[in-house]
Design a protein around this motif. Structure first.
Motif, PDB file in Angstrom:
ATOM      1  N   VAL A 695       5.066  -4.213  -6.506  1.00 41.02           N
ATOM      2  CA  VAL A 695       4.199  -3.887  -7.642  1.00 41.02           C
ATOM      3  C   VAL A 695       4.259  -2.385  -7.943  1.00 41.02           C
ATOM      4  O   VAL A 695       4.395  -1.974  -9.096  1.00 41.02           O
ATOM      5  N   CYS A 699       5.595  -1.931 -11.637  1.00 38.62           N
ATOM      6  CA  CYS A 699       4.561  -2.197 -12.639  1.00 38.62           C
ATOM      7  C   CYS A 699       4.529  -1.150 -13.759  1.00 38.62           C
ATOM      8  O   CYS A 699       3.978  -1.390 -14.828  1.00 38.62           O
ATOM      9  N   ILE A 710      -1.820  -0.670 -11.769  1.00 42.73           N
ATOM     10  CA  ILE A 710      -1.697  -1.813 -10.837  1.00 42.73           C
ATOM     11  C   ILE A 710      -2.707  -2.895 -11.197  1.00 42.73           C
ATOM     12  O   ILE A 710      -2.397  -4.101 -11.191  1.00 42.73           O
ATOM     13  N   TRP A 713      -1.463  -4.732 -14.149  1.00 41.72           N
ATOM     14  CA  TRP A 713      -0.305  -5.605 -13.835  1.00 41.72           C
ATOM     15  C   TRP A 713      -0.792  -6.932 -13.242  1.00 41.72           C
ATOM     16  O   TRP A 713      -0.340  -8.003 -13.637  1.00 41.72           O
ATOM     17  N   TYR A 714      -1.705  -6.843 -12.274  1.00 43.38           N
ATOM     18  CA  TYR A 714      -2.241  -8.066 -11.677  1.00 43.38           C
ATOM     19  C   TYR A 714      -2.976  -8.907 -12.706  1.00 43.38           C
ATOM     20  O   TYR A 714      -2.892 -10.135 -12.706  1.00 43.38           O
TER      21      TYR A 714
END
Length: 753
Positions: A695, A699, A710, A713-714
């Motif tokens: 990640v 990302c 981050i 991205w999740y």
């Protein structure tokens, strides 16, 4: 000649009038081939009054030379018509047992023919032809099933009335409806019949397209009839046998027609069950008419008068309810089991135990199972056992009794099997002094299920004097589901029969179940039902040991030392005796140094070449532990051995004693569980760390990301992650937030940013 009498007797089961022209010729050719005369063929052919022509057999006889048709043709015809030999395995023309049969010695005798009393039959008090026929139809048929029947006849040269093809285009339901509306006139429904002849009906449903065996849709019933004995006696025997009779009809002549439930799934099963049925009837004094075997056969129609006598239903639903119940009852009555014995009769005079075959392991006439995984060399182990028995040597750690052994090879081609025996003899260093004691039955590509193989094996082995029969491997002859206890009990019962009939030990080979076997008991490792563990008198199990690198180095050292020691003994024994210490003999490096000083260069070069070979052989070894569960002997200590193709060698030095089997740790059970949980947690941590690293690297399109990058991205993957969680991951997985460069996340170098 004995065989001549046999074939003439077999022809008593074959009616020439029921054969086509080619089949009739085949009988003549078979008789010619077996050394009979044209007169024998002529006498038998006279039974076909309609087609027999005097002298025709003699005219054709000379043209039969070299036809290739043998007596087996007559044997098969006789079998198809009810003949069964006295034993399933004591003659060349043995009978292979049929429907779910096992090898038994039972005579299936229920009726004492000397004491059976006749049972009278009685005409119905009130004669109601319509009721007779409708009862018959409703008992045997479903309403939608087609029924075949015949009322038209013709007369042969002897004036006998015979049935025509008849009709089969109406269902039982249609016939019953018409009968109920006919006002007692059966002829208006089924057709007028001659009172001298009567009428006939078929007892199995048809497809409405014909009246042959191929037109039968359900093989539900068979006809049992005898016209050579008193009606009362026929009645008594049929009832005493508890035949599963759906309807019993008086023919208006000399016989009763019993329509017996056989409940066959198809024509092949029908034939086998009728063979069995007729055999039981004959053994109990009922002289069966063999011409009634066909499923499309005609029987007498009830509700009809014939020569002033009525064809009527004597009884219905007699005996057992169905075929399965009757078959089980017959087998149970003739179970051929011994009577119970009182212990007091033998307390002071105990019978002798069977002598040992493998001392401390297995007695003669008992059973042994060898189980193990692939690459354990199970077949080589059994070949080693065959050789040990043939030569009277030790097998692994046990002495064997010398005698003849049959090795049933189901897996290897013939050439490979023969070469393998010679290779093992050579590798063992055993002189082939008694190879006449070993017979190999090569059956690759010719195997049959064990319940069919057993009688063949017994017949071929009965007079050979084998003390052991080895079957390798059993998956080739396995019958049924190996996880089914009852099916595997039936399967392993065949080994009991072989052992009992031959008085020989039966040793068979099976594979392990899938997965690690180290943590299991020896009796739990064989694949399939627990029957495999409970059935044999001795269960020998092979489990692989985990060889460590240190152990391999140790074995290599011993092998190198052995080579040098042998070269010293051959080329400089005094140096070995005077200058090499006991410690040096155990050190490959020390022995090499001594060799450089005390052996010529040529011998050193030869030794080095041999060392290369022995080191390679050490590296390809596998280590095995033999464990077992015994019924007749005390439990033995585990035996450790090496498998070095193509033979097994005992671990004489004890180097394998403390090695664990594959998949088994020396830790106690509670610690094994804790270690397993720790290993799983470590794996999960590694997985999460690798995911977080991916990640961070991707990302923000390859640039260092921020905490928000981050989280975003999740979120895009459907997983909501809190800022605090991301900050915890940063710290946990070795990253830091670089406050000097826009709070991006970077790999930590150990300092604070």
């Amino acid at each position: 000649m004995e065989h001549k009498l046999d074939l003439i007797a077999l022809l008593g089961y074959v009616d020439p009038s029921r054969l086509d022209y080619q089949e009739w010729l085949n009988v003549g050719m078979a008789l010619k081939h077996e050394g009979y005369t044209a007169s024998d063929w002529e006498i038998w052919s006279r039974r076909d009054g309609g087609r027999y022509h005097p002298g025709e057999c003699f005219k054709k006889w000379s043209g039969f030379e070299g036809s290739g048709i043998t007596g087996a043709t007559i044997t098969q015809m006789a079998k198809d018509n009810g003949w069964m030999p006295r034993s399933a395995y004591d003659r060349e023309d043995h009978h292979e047992l049929g429907w779910e049969d096992e090898i038994t010695g039972g005579d299936y005798v229920v009726v004492d023919k000397n004491w059976i009393e006749g049972k009278e039959i009685h005409e119905p008090a009130t004669w109601n032809p319509v009721q007779q026929l409708t009862t018959y139809l409703s008992t045997l048929f479903e309403a939608s099933e087609n029924v075949g029947y015949v009322t038209d006849t013709w007369q042969n040269d002897e004036g006998k009335y015979l049935p025509t093809k008849g009709a089969s285009d109406r269902t039982a339901g249609e016939l019953i409806q018409l009968l109920n509306q006919c006002d007692g006139d059966i002829g208006s429904v089924v057709g007028d019949y001659k009172s001298e002849a009567g009428a006939w009906i078929r007892f199995n449903p048809l497809d409405g397209k014909g009246v042959k065996n191929d037109n039968v849709t359900e093989h539900r019933y068979a006809l049992v009839e005898s016209d050579t004995m008193d009606i009362e006696k026929q009645n008594a025997i049929m009832r005493e046998l508890e035949l599963p009779i759906a309807v019993m009809v008086y023919s208006g002549g000399k016989s009763l027609h019993a329509i017996v439930r056989v409940d066959a799934a198809n024509y092949d099963e029908y034939r086998k069950r009728v063979d069995y049925l007729y055999n039981v009837c004959k053994k109990n004094g009922l002289n069966i008419d063999n011409q009634n075997r066909n499923p499309s056969r005609l029987s007498r129609m009830p509700g009809i008068e014939r020569n002033g006598k009525k064809q009527f239903i004597v009884d219905s639903n007699i005996g057992k309810a169905n075929w399965a119940e009757w078959h089980e009852w017959i087998e149970g009555v003739n179970d051929d089991l011994p009577d119970p014995e009182s212990l007091t009769d033998y307390w002071d005079n105990m019978p002798k135990l069977a002598p040992p075959l493998i001392h401390g392991l297995l007695r003669q006439g008992h059973k042994m199972l060898m189980a193990g995984p692939s690459k354990a060399g199970k077949s080589f182990t059994l070949i080693e056992l065959s050789i040990a028995i043939a030569e009277g040597l030790e097998w692994l750690a046990w002495q064997c009794t010398q005698g003849k052994v049959l090795y049933v090879n189901l897996e290897l081609d013939r050439a490979s099997a023969l070469h393998r025996f010679k290779d093992v003899y050579t590798a063992l260093g055993v002189a082939p002094n008694n190879i006449r004691n070993i017979d190999i039955w090569n059956l690759r590509g010719k195997t049959v299920p064990m319940d069919k193989l057993a009688p063949k094996l017994i017949r071929r082995s009965a007079k050979k004097g084998y003390i052991a029969v080895i079957i390798d491997p059993i998956y080739k002859v396995l019958t049924g589901d190996e996880n089914s206890a009852d099916q595997m009990a039936h399967f392993t019962n065949q080994f009991d029969k072989v052992a009992t009939e031959l008085g020989a030990s039966v040793i068979y080979c099976h594979h392990h179940s899938k997965g690690s076997q180290g943590g299991k008991k020896s009796m739990d490792r064989a694949s399939g039902s627990g029957v495999f563990a409970r059935d044999p008198d001795a269960l020998i199990d092979l489990v692989e040991l985990e060889i460590t690198e240190a152990l391999l180095k140790q074995e290599e050292n011993k092998a190198v030392c052995a080579v040098y020691k042998r070269y010293f003994q051959q080329h400089n024994p005094s140096y070995l005796r005077d200058s090499v210490s006991q410690d040096d003999v155990l050190s490959a490096k020390a022995m090499e140094d001594h060799a450089k000083r005390a052996i010529y260069d040529t011998e050193q070069a030869a030794a080095q070449e041999e060392i290369k070979r022995v080191l390679q052989s050490v590296r390809i070894r596998s280590a095995w532990r033999v464990e077992g569960t015994l019924r007749e002997y005390p439990k033995f200590a585990p035996v450790n051995m090496w498998f070095q193709y193509p033979i097994h060698k005992l671990d004489q030095s004890g180097s394998l004693k403390d090695i664990d089997p594959e998949g088994e740790s020396s830790a106690p059970p509670w610690q094994k569980g804790a270690n397993k949980r720790k290993d799983k947690a470590k794996e999960e941590r590694r997985s999460k760390a690798e995911e977080f690293e991916d990640v961070v690297n991707n990302c923000n399109v390859g640039d260092p990301p921020t905490v928000k990058d981050i989280i975003d991205w999740y979120s895009g993957t459907g997983k909501e992650v809190a800022e605090r969680t991301v900050r915890d991951w940063v710290k946990k997985f070795g990253y830091v937030i670089d406050r000097n460069n826009g709070n991006v996340i970077v790999k930590s170098d150990g300092g604070d940013l």
